[in-house]
Each structure stands twice: as C-alpha cells, then as structure tokens.
Design an enzyme around this catalytic site. Structure first.
Site, PDB file in Angstrom:
ATOM      1  N   SER A  31      -2.406  -2.719   0.031  1.00  0.00           N
ATOM      2  CA  SER A  31      -2.353  -1.312  -0.390  1.00  0.00           C
ATOM      3  C   SER A  31      -2.417  -1.283  -1.899  1.00  0.00           C
ATOM      4  CB  SER A  31      -1.035  -0.676   0.051  1.00  0.00           C
ATOM      5  OG  SER A  31       0.040  -1.142  -0.757  1.00  0.00           O
ATOM      6  N   ASP A  32      -2.938  -0.213  -2.468  1.00  0.00           N
ATOM      7  CA  ASP A  32      -2.729  -0.028  -3.900  1.00  0.00           C
ATOM      8  C   ASP A  32      -1.215   0.134  -4.085  1.00  0.00           C
ATOM      9  OD1 ASP A  32      -3.056   0.274  -6.599  1.00  0.00           O
ATOM     10  OD2 ASP A  32      -4.730   1.678  -6.424  1.00  0.00           O
ATOM     11  N   CYS A  33      -0.744  -0.097  -5.322  1.00  0.00           N
ATOM     12  CA  CYS A  33       0.698  -0.309  -5.457  1.00  0.00           C
ATOM     13  C   CYS A  33       1.507   0.936  -5.156  1.00  0.00           C
ATOM     14  CB  CYS A  33       0.989  -0.906  -6.818  1.00  0.00           C
ATOM     15  SG  CYS A  33       0.288  -2.566  -6.848  1.00  0.00           S
ATOM     16  N   ALA A  51       1.201   2.617  -2.439  1.00  0.00           N
ATOM     17  CA  ALA A  51       0.442   3.603  -1.652  1.00  0.00           C
ATOM     18  C   ALA A  51       1.116   3.898  -0.313  1.00  0.00           C
ATOM     19  CB  ALA A  51      -0.987   3.114  -1.420  1.00  0.00           C
TER      20      ALA A  51
END
Ligand SMILES: *[C@@H]1O[C@H](CO)[C@@H](O)[C@H](O)[C@H]1NC(C)=O
Ligand SMILES: *[C@@H]1O[C@H](CO)[C@@H](O)[C@H](O)[C@H]1NC(C)=O
Ligand SMILES: *[C@@H]1O[C@H](CO)[C@@H](O)[C@H](O)[C@H]1NC(C)=O
Ligand SMILES: *[C@@H]1O[C@H](CO)[C@@H](O)[C@H](O)[C@H]1NC(C)=O
Ligand SMILES: *[C@@H]1O[C@H](CO)[C@@H](O)[C@H](O)[C@H]1NC(C)=O
Length: 775
Positions: A304-306, A308
C-alpha cells in the site's frame, strides 16, 4: 583481493553478529539474511532454506512454521524479526527514485551513517526522460541496483525492495510529483518503466534473463492507479475520488502499469491512496487481483502507499470498521501495508471473522517469495551481488553516468542568432551568473535523494570555464535586484539561473500557477534590459513554466531547461553553454500557457470537450495554445529527416462482424494473426546539416489528418523513438518497427482498444508519409 577481504569481513561479522548495526528500533542482533551457517540460523535443515526448491514452495514452508502473531507481524513495512527461525527484521520501504534515497524523519531501507555516507544522485526522472534513450535509463537503474546491493553488503540496507519507478502519467502541469515521472505520454512511460525494472532487477536490457528468478533488487511500479494530484482547492490525495472513464483508463492510465508488469516483470506494485470511481485502489479486487495478477500475470508483492489502508475506514469511510478495512485490502490482493494499520487490526479482524488465516497466508506467500528471490534466505551474500561493497558506491563510472544523463536530458528551448554556445572568446571576458537557483546544491537534486557523492552547481560549473565570474542571487530584496542589474550592466555575458525548487512543487505540494515566482520574472527582465548582449536563461524546475515573456523577448537570447539535473548538473550545463556538449534533449510534457489553470485539476478527463470548454490534456488531446510542445527541443546543429522506406502503407481493417458503421474495428476482433501480419517497417534517414556532432532522439508519430467527433482517437500519438548520434554533416538511418494494433489504436468508450478508419500520416519532424486505414 578486495572481494576476498570483503567476504572474510562478512564472515567475521556473522560470527560476532554485532557489526550489522543498522540503526533501527526493530533491529535484533541477527545477520540481515536467513539460512546462514552460524548458530544464529539454526534452520538450515528446513525446506525454506533449501535453495534448490521452488521459491513459492520454500515460502509456504516458512509460513507453515509461523504463529498467527508472527504472521501478522509480517504484514507491515517494518516486518519483525522471527529470531527462532533466524529471520531478521526486514524493511519493505526502500526508496531509490534516481539514486539511493533517505527520507527526513522516516526510517527507510538505506542508512548513510556507516562506511558509506553518500550515493550517486542522477538527474530527477523528468530530465533523464528527455533523452528518450531506453539504454541510458537501463544503465542508470542497473547502477542504482548495484549501489543498493553494495549498501546491503556493508550492513547499511535492511531492505532491497525499492519503491520505484513512479509511472503515473504527468496529467496536469501543476502536479508536484510530475518531476518524478517520465512525462505525459503512455508509450514513453511504458518504455521507461520496462527499462528501469530490468535495470534494477538485474535483468538484461531485452528482458527474460533473470537467473532462477534471482533479483538484484526488487522494483515496484507505482502508484496503481490514476494518482496524480497532491492537493488542490481542498481536494487531497488521501481522499480524492478520481472519476476516470473506461476510455482514459484503457489508453492513458493503465498502459504503463501493464508494460511494467508484462514486459518489465516487476516484482512489486504499489496501490495508490486515492479512490477510482468510488473504490479505494488498495481495496479494489478487480484492479489488484483480476487485472494485475489475472490479466497481466503479476506474481510479485503489492504494497500500500504509506498508511493507505488506514484511510479506508477513518478518512474515506469506505469500510464500516477497521476490521472491515483489513478484510477489504487483504481480500483485494494487497500484501503489505506501509504503515502500522494491519499490525494493529488484523488480529481482531481474524477474531471477528472478517479475514481468515488463509487470507493472511496468501499475502505472506507473495512477501516471502520476493525476499527469497532477493537471495535473503540463502545464507551470506555470494555471487556477483555478494561481492559489491563500499567502493562500488559513488564509483567513478557511476558518477560519470550521472553527468552523462544530465548532458543528454537538458533541453535547448530557444537560441536566437545562435547566442549559444558561447565562444572561446567569451571565456576570456567577464561573466555574470545571476539568480536564486545558480548556486544551491540542494535544488539540483530534486526529491527522494540521499546525500550525493558530490555536487556541482551551475555557478561552480561555469567558474571552471571562465576566470572572471561574479555572482548575484538577485531575488530576495529590492537591493539584491539592484546589485544584479549593476552586475549585468558591467559584464560581457550574463547567465540567469532561475526556476522552482521543492518548496514550489513536491510531494504534498501542487502548484497553483504556471508562472515563475514573480520576483524572478522582474529580475530576469531588469537584468536582460541592462545587459550588454542578449542573456542566457536557465530554468531549473520539474513541471513546466509559462515563459512566454522570455520566449518573445529579443534580449533573452537562449533558454535552457535543465529539470533538476542531479549531482553533476552544473557541469553538464556549463559544458553545453560553452559548446563542449551539443544539447539533444526533447520535452516529454506539454508546456501550457498560464491560462490552463482555469481547468480544474480534479477533472481527470484526457479528451477535450469543446462544448463545455474543457481543453483536453497532453499533446494527444489538448487543443489549446502551447508554450512548447511535447517532443520539442533544439540543438546547435540542424537535423533533417527523410522517410526513405515504408514496407506497408494501406491497411484493410477487416472485421469478423459488421461494425463498419461505427467507423472503427476493435483490436481483439482483428485478431493476433492480423495484428502480426500488419506489422511493418519504416526507415528514416537523418542528416546532420550543421557543423557540430550530436546525439538526439528521432521521434516517430502517427497523426490523423481529420480529427473530430469519431471514437475519440488522439490527434497524434507517439509510435517510437530512437536516439541517434551523428557527426557534423553526417547521415544515419534508423529503423522503426510499427504495429498498427499497438501504435494506431486507442480506446473506445467501453475501454476496448480499437483502430479508427481514415487517413493519417507518419510524421518525423517536418516529414510525413501517408497511411490509409480502410474498413
Ligand atoms: C542510532 O541513532 C541515534 C539517534 O539518531 C544515535 O544517537 C545513536 O548514536 C545511533 N546508534 C548507532 C549505533 O549508530
Ligand atoms: C497502531 O498502534 C500504534 C500503537 O498504539 C499507534 O501509534 C498507531 O497510530 C496505530 N496505527 C493505526 C493506523 O491505527
Ligand atoms: C556557492 O555555494 C557554495 C556552497 O554550496 C559556497 O561554498 C560558495 O561560496 C558559493 N559561491 C558563491 C560565489 O557564493
Ligand atoms: C538597500 O541599500 C541602501 C543603500 O545601500 C541601504 O541604505 C538600505 O538599508 C538597503 N536596504 C535593505 C533592505 O537592505
Ligand atoms: C450488419 O449490418 C446490417 C446492415 O447495416 C444490419 O442489418 C445487421 O443487423 C448487422 N449485423 C450485425 C450482426 O450487427
């Protein structure tokens, strides 16, 4: 010899097991690999340590030995050590966009507090892209991967899963992270993605050569998908719901990701923060599992993007509880959460029954498979990657490549009366270097960087050519400007170095306008007016700037765009200004006029909609006035092109059912056999008509003669590009292989790739060759 010493040092440090002192809170006293020979790895007899077994089988064996709590501890980017199995702490979050990076206040994979204190910093991606040179992109990425391995061997990396390339389309010129991407074209971005992934992962330039799937480092295609907005009028990337049509999705947003996976064979993928048509990317089963894994054959891990996944309940209100959010992402196909969310809520999700242990095991299998492909479960580093060490970081050939990349990327935008290159005589005279970007080493680097091996600012670069150099920053106060004007008046030549920096455009920061900060424009005009001769204007910036005022002004003789040119950027600029290098870069994004900002940044549409005044985006669809266009760039010489051979010009778009009324045929309907047969060859002769040798890319476009209401095909699209080197007065031939199904197609409203009938041209420079597409 050095290598032997290095291995010895490694063995000693394993037995002592204290030298691997990565300064991380979670760092136990374990070597950074599993399955070693010492007492710290009592597991060598287990199948997961048996390098002769298939990696997925090994991963499953390891997973079968973990407790539920241990399993959950692996689902976050700071994956905990499992000392009883000799598994060390692992940091999934590792950045190396254009050189090894370290972030402020956040622990990521590399630390520069050991024997290696700096790394080679290449130009920011948007500049490197301007070379249109897949081999250069590959070489740079290979070097970055080598430096990462060297850091790992020195105990200064606790992760080798690098979170680049950034291959979102540079859709809107205001986007603060456009600088991180190769630009606005899907084909160019796809080619860039493939080269970078192959280089980083240690594949050959042609691909398909990873020995036993073993990775130099892991590359990650991000951010999946349709992410290209930080913050605009209250909309933020963390909660923005991008409304994307099937058509734009199919022929703009997705193609780079498809290529990154299918052709690049990336082992990592990152889902973006934003929602697309109401669904958070990291919770989108269709996107992550059906499309990426199912259709494109992705077999790596998805991060995941951080944070997310933490947004899905709290901020996006998509899930009804934290446990539901955990279930959404794990069932969608995400494997590791950058952040802490899955560490906090997976246990309760299991207890509440929203996820099962097999959902967790599915994710873990992908995660451990990638760690095993990195060789982290094969005992101490060995082989070619195991031999790399401190001397391989900032190696002279790496630094030379950083310089070469800057040279090859810089774009000459204006050169009236051949002001540039400055003559040898100019080197004897006095030179004024003026502007806020002339001597700030940090500005050269752009974002996502670690400490550079060295830096050469434009001022420093110019000082190595001219003895009598004076500098004024010029822009802070009125007095600064006054002094700069005085200096310009009394100097023989003036180079202005202006533009933006990471305060104007960056992650979190989109620009609100497309002009230079106003004091700079005043400074430029006052200095140009006072100068004896026309001045040279150098722009350091990632996104485009409306410099129409400078384009039209006679006293501004030349304009150079140098992006953020990296550690050696000032040297490359000076070489170009004094004619030791002939610039050949070409813009990879449209430079829009300032008025473009009346277009809402949240409008994700690519295609123009004249009825509502929406102008469209990028050279493929934007119909408005341009400051400079995609593919534009000058040189100190002039090139002429001739299309000397085209093996096929007329195509019968034979459909199996009658869709002729629609004016187009779908590519699947034409079928793979037709597509293969339709491929043809184009040979272009390139002549250097001037007095200077040079390298530049030859760009081949497909342009429709009639552009209107049809199916929404682009006005023009890139078919291919080849960098060429030519001597003064020299001639070369370049060959393009064109595939109508790939290069003449675009999506219809249903997101199906189609070829529209009608007349078109192949275009290189001013040269055209007609193409007929009949139904
Ligand atoms: C770890 O980092 C802290 C704070 O940054 C520093 O004070 C300490 O000396 C470091 N320890 C080692 C072993 O490098
Ligand atoms: C997880 O728990 C830690 C410790 O309580 C806390 O600091 C962190 O903010 C939590 N993360 C999320 C996403 O809730
Ligand atoms: C340019 O910047 C460097 C530091 O990066 C500094 O040492 C030098 O004095 C500056 N040059 C001038 C002329 O201000
Ligand atoms: C500008 O220069 C004048 C004359 O040298 C001086 O008196 C004044 O204080 C300066 N102003 C600033 C803001 O530096
Ligand atoms: C084919 O075209 C004819 C005439 O335009 C039309 O009547 C018929 O329904 C079409 N068939 C299909 C399968 O679309």
């Amino acid at each position: 010899m050095r290598h032997i010493i290095h291995i010895l040092a490694l063995l000693i440090s394993i037995t002592c097991s204290t030298t691997f002192s990565i300064n991380a809170t979670h760092q136990p006293k374990l070597p950074p690999f599993s399955c070693g020979r010492s007492s710290t790895s009592p597991t060598r007899q287990y199948p997961f340590c048996d390098a002769s077994l298939p990696v997925r089988e090994r991963a499953r064996d390891l997973i079968s030995r973990l407790t539920l709590d241990e399993k959950i501890s692996q689902l976050i980017h700071k994956a905990a050590a499992v000392p009883r199995l000799g598994v060390p702490y692992y940091q999934w979050w590792t950045e190396a966009l254009h050189g090894l990076a370290a972030l402020h206040n956040v622990e990521t994979g590399f630390s520069f507090d050991g024997v290696v204190e700096e790394a080679t910093i290449f130009p920011q991606v948007i500049l490197t892209a301007s070379s249109f040179d897949v081999d250069l992109w590959y070489q740079i990425s290979k070097v970055i991967g080598r430096e990462a391995r060297a850091m790992y061997n020195e105990g200064q990396a606790n992760g080798l899963t690098i979170w680049s390339p950034n291959i979102n389309i540079f859709r809107d010129p205001r986007w603060g992270r456009g600088q991180e991407t190769p630009g606005e074209d899907p084909l160019l971005t796809a080619k860039y993605a493939i080269s970078v992934v192959r280089g980083l992962q240690g594949d050959s330039p042609e691909g398909g050569d990873l020995k036993d799937g073993h990775l130099q480092v892991s590359a990650c295609c991000k951010h999946f998908t349709a992410y290209d907005l930080e913050s605009w009028e209250g909309y933020e990337r963390f909660s923005f719901n991008a409304q994307v049509t099937k058509q734009d999705m199919a022929d703009t947003y997705q193609p780079p990701f498809k290529s990154c996976i299918e052709d690049g064979k990336a082992s990592g993928l990152m889902c973006a923060y934003n929602l697309v048509n109401g669904v958070p990317n990291c919770a989108d089963y269709d996107l992550l599992t059906k499309t990426a894994r199912g259709e494109w054959g992705f077999d790596g891990y998805i991060a995941s993007d951080c944070d997310a996944s933490a947004l899905i309940f709290k901020r996006q209100h998509y899930a009804k509880s934290e446990e539901e959010a955990v279930a959404d992402v794990l069932k969608a196909g995400m494997d590791v959460n950058c952040g802490t969310h899955l560490g906090n809520f997976t246990k309760s999700a299991v207890l509440k029954g929203t996820v099962t242990v097999s959902d967790i095991d599915r994710a873990l299998e992908n995660l451990f498979t990638v760690r095993m492909r990195l060789g982290l479960f094969n005992g101490p580093p060995s082989g070619a990657y195991g031999r790399l060490g401190r001397e391989d970081v900032c190696a002279p050939e790496h630094q030379e490549l950083a310089l070469e990349a800057a040279r090859q990327g810089i774009v000459l935008l204006k050169n009236e009366r051949k002001l540039l290159p400055l003559s040898d005589k100019a080197r004897e005279g006095s030179l004024a270097v003026i502007g806020p970007n002339a001597n700030v080493s940090k500005t050269l680097l752009g974002n996502y960087v670690g400490p550079p091996c060295t830096t050469i600012t434009p001022l420093e670069g110019l000082m190595s050519y001219v003895e009598d150099v004076k500098f004024e920053q010029g822009s802070d106060t009125l007095n600064d400007t006054k002094r700069a004007v005085e200096l310009a008046r009394s100097s023989d030549h003036v180079v202005l170095v202006v533009g933006l920096n990471q305060y104007h455009e960056a992650e979190y920061i989109d620009r609100e306008d497309l002009v230079l900060p106003w004091k700079q424009q005043n400074l430029i005009l006052s200095v140009a007016k006072a100068a004896k001769k026309p001045v040279v204007l150098v722009l350091l910036c990632g996104g485009p700037i409306d410099v129409s005022f400078a384009k039209e002004k006679a006293k501004i003789g030349s304009i150079l765009w140098a992006g953020y040119p990296g550690q050696a950027g000032g040297r490359a600029l000076a070489e170009i200004i004094f004619g030791d290098y002939n610039p050949g870069g070409r813009l990879t994004m449209t430079w829009y006029p300032h008025e473009f900002i009346t277009t809402p940044m949240i409008d994700m549409r690519m295609r123009a909609d004249p009825s509502s005044g929406f102008p469209g985006r990028t050279y493929r669809f934007y119909r408005g006035k341009k400051v400079f266009e995609f593919g534009y760039g000058l040189s100190y010489t002039t090139y002429s092109y001739k299309i000397v051979f085209v093996s096929q010009s007329k195509f019968h778009l034979k459909a199996s059912s009658n869709t002729s009324d629609l004016g187009y045929v779908s590519v699947p309907e034409l079928g793979p056999r037709w597509c293969k047969k339709a491929r043809f060859m184009v040979i272009v002769s390139v002549k250097n008509k001037g007095k200077m040798a040079g390298k530049h890319p030859v760009l081949l476009f497909f342009r429709r003669t009639q552009y209107g209401d049809g199916v929404g095909s682009p006005m023009k699209q890139l078919v291919g590009f080849h960098p060429v080197r030519t001597d003064a007065k020299g001639k070369v031939r370049v060959k393009f292989l064109v595939s109508p199904c790939e290069h003449f197609s675009s999506a219809n409203e249903d997101g199906e790739m189609v070829i529209e009938s009608g007349d078109a041209n192949l275009v290189v420079g001013d040269e055209e060759h007609p193409i007929r597409l009949n139904l």
